[in-house]
Design an enzyme around this catalytic site. Structure first.
Site, short mmCIF file in Angstrom:
data_model
loop_
_atom_site.label_atom_id
_atom_site.label_comp_id
_atom_site.label_asym_id
_atom_site.label_seq_id
_atom_site.Cartn_x
_atom_site.Cartn_y
_atom_site.Cartn_z
N TYR A 135 0.92 -1.08 0.03
CA TYR A 135 -0.02 0.02 0.03
C TYR A 135 1.13 1.31 -0.05
O TYR A 135 0.65 2.10 -0.82
CB TYR A 135 -0.69 -0.22 1.28
CG TYR A 135 -1.48 1.02 1.41
CD1 TYR A 135 -2.78 1.50 0.92
CD2 TYR A 135 -1.06 2.19 2.57
CE1 TYR A 135 -3.50 2.78 1.18
CE2 TYR A 135 -1.86 3.10 2.87
CZ TYR A 135 -3.08 3.60 2.27
OH TYR A 135 -3.78 4.85 2.60
N TYR A 136 1.92 1.35 0.77
CA TYR A 136 2.70 2.49 1.02
C TYR A 136 3.58 2.56 -0.40
O TYR A 136 3.83 3.90 -0.59
CB TYR A 136 3.79 2.30 2.17
CG TYR A 136 3.18 3.01 3.18
CD1 TYR A 136 3.23 4.31 3.41
CD2 TYR A 136 2.36 2.37 4.44
CE1 TYR A 136 2.65 5.01 4.57
CE2 TYR A 136 1.74 3.01 5.30
CZ TYR A 136 2.06 4.41 5.56
OH TYR A 136 1.48 5.00 6.59
#
Length: 226
Positions: A135-136
């Site tokens: 996600y990051y």
């Protein structure tokens, strides 16, 4: 000054829906437009708003540009990691964001507000929450695309969402050395409020990254002086 015409991507989401409500209620904004994926979602925006069906996954950049043409600002609050996993987030959070950036350029919409994630550019932080590293990576890539555009952007990087009642306050002086995830709480109401405050204060928020967590400074005051 004329009320701002704002288009919101992700308007049916937890943050985007709250942004729409604030835009509808404020005299500073014209009736906003929700950009939605499905025809049946148009019915959600009958009062004080309009809606347009344009899927950021399926539509071309030119089609997205045609949807937002004539608007003063775009808010990108679409996100699909939680619901759809990595592959879906690639299509929505990353390429969807990039396509909307390109569409803004094509439609001559200069003002762009993006909801990102706290410390998205800090690789040492990406493993703080197990399973969130992909996600990051996606959020960082989307942010970088915005940073390298010529848009008048504000990238809001909120901490960990909760559904508590909004406080209207934030931590103005951020201690970015903090690495524990619990150090970054923020209500979803206050994330939405940060969007409308950014739109109303372009002189202090344009081409800025704003780290967002709850604190003691009134947001209406904080957003005048970034």
């Amino acid at each position: 000054m004329s009320p701002l015409k704002v288009a919101v991507f992700g308007a049916t989401g937890r943050i985007g829906g709250r942004v729409m409500n604030l835009l509808i209620k404020s005299d500073a904004f014209a009736p906003p437009m929700a950009v939605v994926r499905k025809k049946e979602q148009v019915e959600l925006f009958k009062d004080g708003a309009t809606a347009a069906v344009t899927s950021i996954v399926e539509a071309t950049v030119a089609e997205i540009a045609n949807t937002i043409k004539g608007y003063d600002a775009v808010v990108f609050a679409a996100a699909n990691f939680r619901a759809g996993g990595e592959s879906s987030a690639l299509l929505v959070d990353l390429d969807g964001c990039n396509k909307v950036v390109d569409a803004c350029k094509l439609a001559n919409v200069k003002r762009f507000v993006l909801i990102s994630a706290v410390k998205a550019q800090d690789r040492d932080f990406w493993d703080v929450v197990p399973g969130f590293k992909p996600y990051y990576i996606i959020k960082n890539a989307a942010d970088q695309y915005v940073f390298h555009s010529d848009l008048d952007y504000t990238v809001i990087q909120p901490g960990w969402f909760n559904e508590n009642k909004g406080t209207g306050k934030m931590l103005k002086k951020q201690d970015l050395s903090k690495t524990e995830s619990e150090q970054w709480p923020i209500t979803m109401d206050d994330v939405a409020l940060s969007v409308t405050e950014s739109l109303q204060h372009p002189e202090s928020t344009t081409r800025k990254v704003i780290t967002l967590s709850n604190g003691d400074t009134p947001m209406a005051e904080a957003f005048k002086t970034f």
